[in-house]
Design a protein around this motif. Structure first.
Motif, mmCIF file in Angstrom:
data_model
loop_
_atom_site.group_PDB
_atom_site.id
_atom_site.type_symbol
_atom_site.label_atom_id
_atom_site.label_comp_id
_atom_site.label_asym_id
_atom_site.label_seq_id
_atom_site.Cartn_x
_atom_site.Cartn_y
_atom_site.Cartn_z
ATOM 1 N N GLY A 57 0.800 -1.223 0.000
ATOM 2 C CA GLY A 57 0.000 0.000 0.000
ATOM 3 C C GLY A 57 0.828 1.266 0.000
ATOM 4 N N GLY A 58 2.144 1.131 -0.111
ATOM 5 C CA GLY A 58 3.028 2.289 -0.036
ATOM 6 C C GLY A 58 3.332 2.920 -1.372
ATOM 7 N N LEU A 59 2.319 3.094 -2.195
ATOM 8 C CA LEU A 59 2.508 3.710 -3.506
ATOM 9 C C LEU A 59 1.481 4.820 -3.686
ATOM 10 C CD1 LEU A 59 4.014 3.621 -6.237
ATOM 11 C CD2 LEU A 59 2.241 2.074 -7.065
ATOM 12 N N GLY A 60 1.976 6.020 -3.986
ATOM 13 C CA GLY A 60 1.104 7.160 -4.246
ATOM 14 C C GLY A 60 1.377 7.722 -5.625
ATOM 15 N N LYS A 61 0.482 8.572 -6.098
ATOM 16 C CA LYS A 61 0.620 9.095 -7.458
ATOM 17 C C LYS A 61 0.356 10.590 -7.475
ATOM 18 C CE LYS A 61 1.033 8.256 -11.991
ATOM 19 N NZ LYS A 61 1.248 9.638 -12.451
ATOM 20 N N ALA A 62 1.274 11.321 -8.105
ATOM 21 C CA ALA A 62 1.095 12.747 -8.364
ATOM 22 C C ALA A 62 0.745 12.909 -9.840
ATOM 23 C CB ALA A 62 2.358 13.521 -8.009
ATOM 24 N N SER A 63 0.520 14.148 -10.258
ATOM 25 C CA SER A 63 0.135 14.362 -11.654
ATOM 26 C C SER A 63 1.333 14.517 -12.576
ATOM 27 C CB SER A 63 -0.751 15.606 -11.756
ATOM 28 O OG SER A 63 -0.055 16.743 -11.267
ATOM 29 N N GLY A 64 2.491 14.799 -12.012
ATOM 30 C CA GLY A 64 3.691 14.990 -12.819
ATOM 31 C C GLY A 64 4.929 14.531 -12.078
ATOM 32 N N LYS A 65 6.092 14.964 -12.505
ATOM 33 C CA LYS A 65 7.349 14.590 -11.857
ATOM 34 C C LYS A 65 7.357 15.067 -10.404
ATOM 35 C CE LYS A 65 9.894 15.169 -16.209
ATOM 36 N NZ LYS A 65 10.990 15.924 -16.896
ATOM 37 N N VAL A 66 7.714 14.185 -9.499
ATOM 38 C CA VAL A 66 7.734 14.525 -8.077
ATOM 39 C C VAL A 66 9.073 15.201 -7.767
ATOM 40 C CG1 VAL A 66 7.509 13.680 -5.724
ATOM 41 C CG2 VAL A 66 6.243 12.563 -7.571
ATOM 42 N N LEU A 67 9.040 16.529 -7.676
ATOM 43 C CA LEU A 67 10.266 17.305 -7.481
ATOM 44 C C LEU A 67 10.620 17.501 -6.011
ATOM 45 C CD1 LEU A 67 9.658 20.131 -10.121
ATOM 46 C CD2 LEU A 67 10.861 17.957 -10.435
ATOM 47 N N SER A 68 9.634 17.448 -5.136
ATOM 48 C CA SER A 68 9.895 17.761 -3.726
ATOM 49 C C SER A 68 8.910 17.040 -2.826
ATOM 50 C CB SER A 68 9.802 19.274 -3.496
ATOM 51 O OG SER A 68 8.548 19.769 -3.940
ATOM 52 N N MET A 69 9.338 16.756 -1.591
ATOM 53 C CA MET A 69 8.485 16.105 -0.604
ATOM 54 C C MET A 69 8.838 16.634 0.782
ATOM 55 S SD MET A 69 8.329 12.095 -1.795
ATOM 56 C CE MET A 69 10.076 11.841 -1.474
ATOM 57 N N ALA A 70 7.865 16.542 1.691
ATOM 58 C CA ALA A 70 8.102 16.944 3.075
ATOM 59 C C ALA A 70 7.116 16.234 3.983
ATOM 60 C CB ALA A 70 7.970 18.467 3.240
ATOM 61 N N PHE A 71 7.601 15.792 5.146
ATOM 62 C CA PHE A 71 6.755 15.212 6.184
ATOM 63 C C PHE A 71 6.448 16.258 7.241
ATOM 64 C CE2 PHE A 71 8.181 10.947 4.804
ATOM 65 C CZ PHE A 71 7.013 10.219 4.984
ATOM 66 N N ASP A 72 5.321 16.076 7.940
ATOM 67 C CA ASP A 72 5.111 16.833 9.161
ATOM 68 C C ASP A 72 5.914 16.139 10.265
ATOM 69 O OD1 ASP A 72 3.470 14.556 9.753
ATOM 70 O OD2 ASP A 72 2.285 15.785 11.111
#
Length: 478
Positions: free
Chosen positions: A289-304
């Motif tokens: 279940g550890g797969l997510g999808k964005a609309s384009g290239k994933v350039l950046s990520m951040a956790f709280d």
């Protein structure tokens, strides 16, 4: 008189559960910094009467602000720290307890829900937070304005070991001397900037193409790096060796990576196909279940800070929020927010200030429309509300920004960003007019990434030509 400072720390610890109740990581960081500062001051000669008076006043102020701690809280504290008049070992062991994995403590259990109530005033981190008229509190902070506080003018050191753009630069967690740099020349370098002279500790080699991003583990013993070669590598800092290679399931270029902040046995990657994957370090495989999808290239990520909310920004100008199960790594997509269609989101950073003026949990984003955007986090699903926009030159490159780790009595809250105009920009987020409070000019190419050490005495910035400048705070005479 070191025992007095230990008593001061003990008083702070009794009230630590009441500080920033929705953010356990801040409580941990706060008590750690208090411990470090108190230990440093214990070595300096002071009038014993002044120290005892400070302890008395500190206790009174905390009691007035938060009330008397409950009996259960006091008993819990005594069981962890039997004597506040103990030796130096007592102080250090308490520091270790507070900086450890907060999941082991009932009060900070990862199963507790992360709640944010924008309609309810949050409790300040300390009982005394100054307003413009609080001259005594300003004096405790050195009496400097926020402009003076961020007057980084001198150059401590310049690193030029990389032959291509330095995509990311970061100081180690709660560390003021170690820094790492990732580069499109396929390497990651680890450097020691204090004490002088600064040195290159090691260069991590193994990626076959440029390194796009990296991050330190919570304990700073590991570095995670992502690359255009479609792999994420885990490096042991002490030996400089690669201990694990994690291949992208799509065999696509990886543009961003993050450790799960609460469970460092999990890492998250984002690739050019818009896939966000949670990988188990031990098995090297994607979690169920550890797969997510964005609309384009994933350039950046951040956790709280709790590790339960993940934001991802793509090259189409959208930010997605996901709920992340800390134990299983399962991702659940929550919200899709259009920031500026067609304009890449090149950097995301989550943070909260210890300041009366800027208490809200916030997300900082670089958007390639010449804008640095500050958002309020409005709910437990990672919803965002735009608070302010700041102008920088940013149209095409992977520009990054950071929150300043402002832990002091000073007014204001500051953010720092790179820019394509070859400058480092400082902004006061609460200043209505002319929020730009400083601009560092020294690079001869676009500034891609910036990073503070924990006490803000040094600032690092990297550029697209491979240069890294370590700036030192300008010392103000009193």
């Amino acid at each position: 008189m070191a025992a007095v400072w230990q008593q001061v720390l003990a008083v702070d610890a009794r009230y630590n559960a009441y500080r920033s109740p929705n953010n356990p990581q801040f409580r941990t960081l706060y008590i750690r910094r208090r411990s470090q500062l108190l230990r440093e001051n214990a070595k300096v000669e002071h009038d014993p009467l002044v120290r005892r008076q400070y302890l008395k006043v500190r206790s009174q102020l905390l009691s007035q602000r938060y009330g008397t701690p409950s009996v259960s809280d006091q008993n819990s504290f005594r069981s962890r720290n039997a004597s506040v008049r103990g030796s130096r070992q007592t102080l250090e062991s308490f520091d270790d307890l507070q900086t450890g994995d907060f999941r082991t403590h009932r009060r900070y259990h990862s199963g507790s829900s992360y709640k944010y109530h924008p309609s309810v005033e949050e409790i300040p981190v300390d009982g005394v937070v100054p307003t413009k008229m609080a001259e005594a509190s300003r004096a405790m902070a050195g009496g400097t304005s926020i402009d003076e506080n961020y007057a980084f003018a001198g150059v401590h050191h310049i690193f030029d070991q990389h032959t291509d753009a330095v995509t990311c630069v970061k100081f180690a967690n709660n560390d003021k001397s170690r820094i790492a740099c990732s580069s499109l020349d396929c390497t990651v370098s680890v450097c020691q900037v204090l004490p002088s002279p600064a040195t290159i500790v090691c260069v991590l080699r193994g990626h076959e193409r440029g390194v796009t991003d990296f991050c330190w583990s919570l304990s700073n013993d590991l570095i995670l790096s992502s690359s255009l070669d479609g792999t994420t590598r885990l490096w042991q800092v002490s030996s400089g060796k690669c201990v694990r290679v994690l291949e992208d399931t799509d065999r696509a270029e990886i543009l961003s990576c993050q450790f799960q902040p609460v469970n460092n046995n999990m890492v998250v990657t984002g690739n050019v196909r818009g896939h966000i994957q949670v990988l188990n370090v031990s098995t090297g495989k994607c979690t169920k279940g550890g797969l997510g999808k964005a609309s384009g290239k994933v350039l950046s990520m951040a956790f709280d800070p709790t590790g339960k909310i993940l934001w991802a920004g793509d090259d189409r100008g959208l930010i997605f929020s996901f709920l992340c199960d800390v134990m299983s790594g399962k991702l659940t997509r929550c919200k899709r927010m259009v920031i500026c269609e067609g304009s890449p989101i090149t950097s995301l950073s989550c943070g909260t200030w210890l300041s009366r003026e800027a208490r809200d949990p916030s997300l900082l984003a670089n958007c390639a429309i010449n804008s640095l955007c500050l958002f309020r986090i409005t709910d437990t699903d990672g919803g965002l509300q735009l608070k302010r926009k700041f102008g920088i030159k940013h149209r095409s490159l992977q520009i990054k920004s950071i929150f300043c780790p402002l832990i002091s009595f000073r007014q204001g809250a500051c953010i720092v960003s790179g820019s394509e105009d070859m400058c480092v920009h400082f902004f006061d987020v609460e200043r209505a007019k002319k929020p730009l409070i400083n601009k560092l000019q020294g690079h001869s190419a676009s500034v891609l990434s910036v990073s503070f050490n924990y006490d803000e005495s040094l600032l690092a910035s990297s550029d697209s030509d491979g240069l890294v400048i370590i700036w030192k705070r300008e010392q103000k005479s009193r």
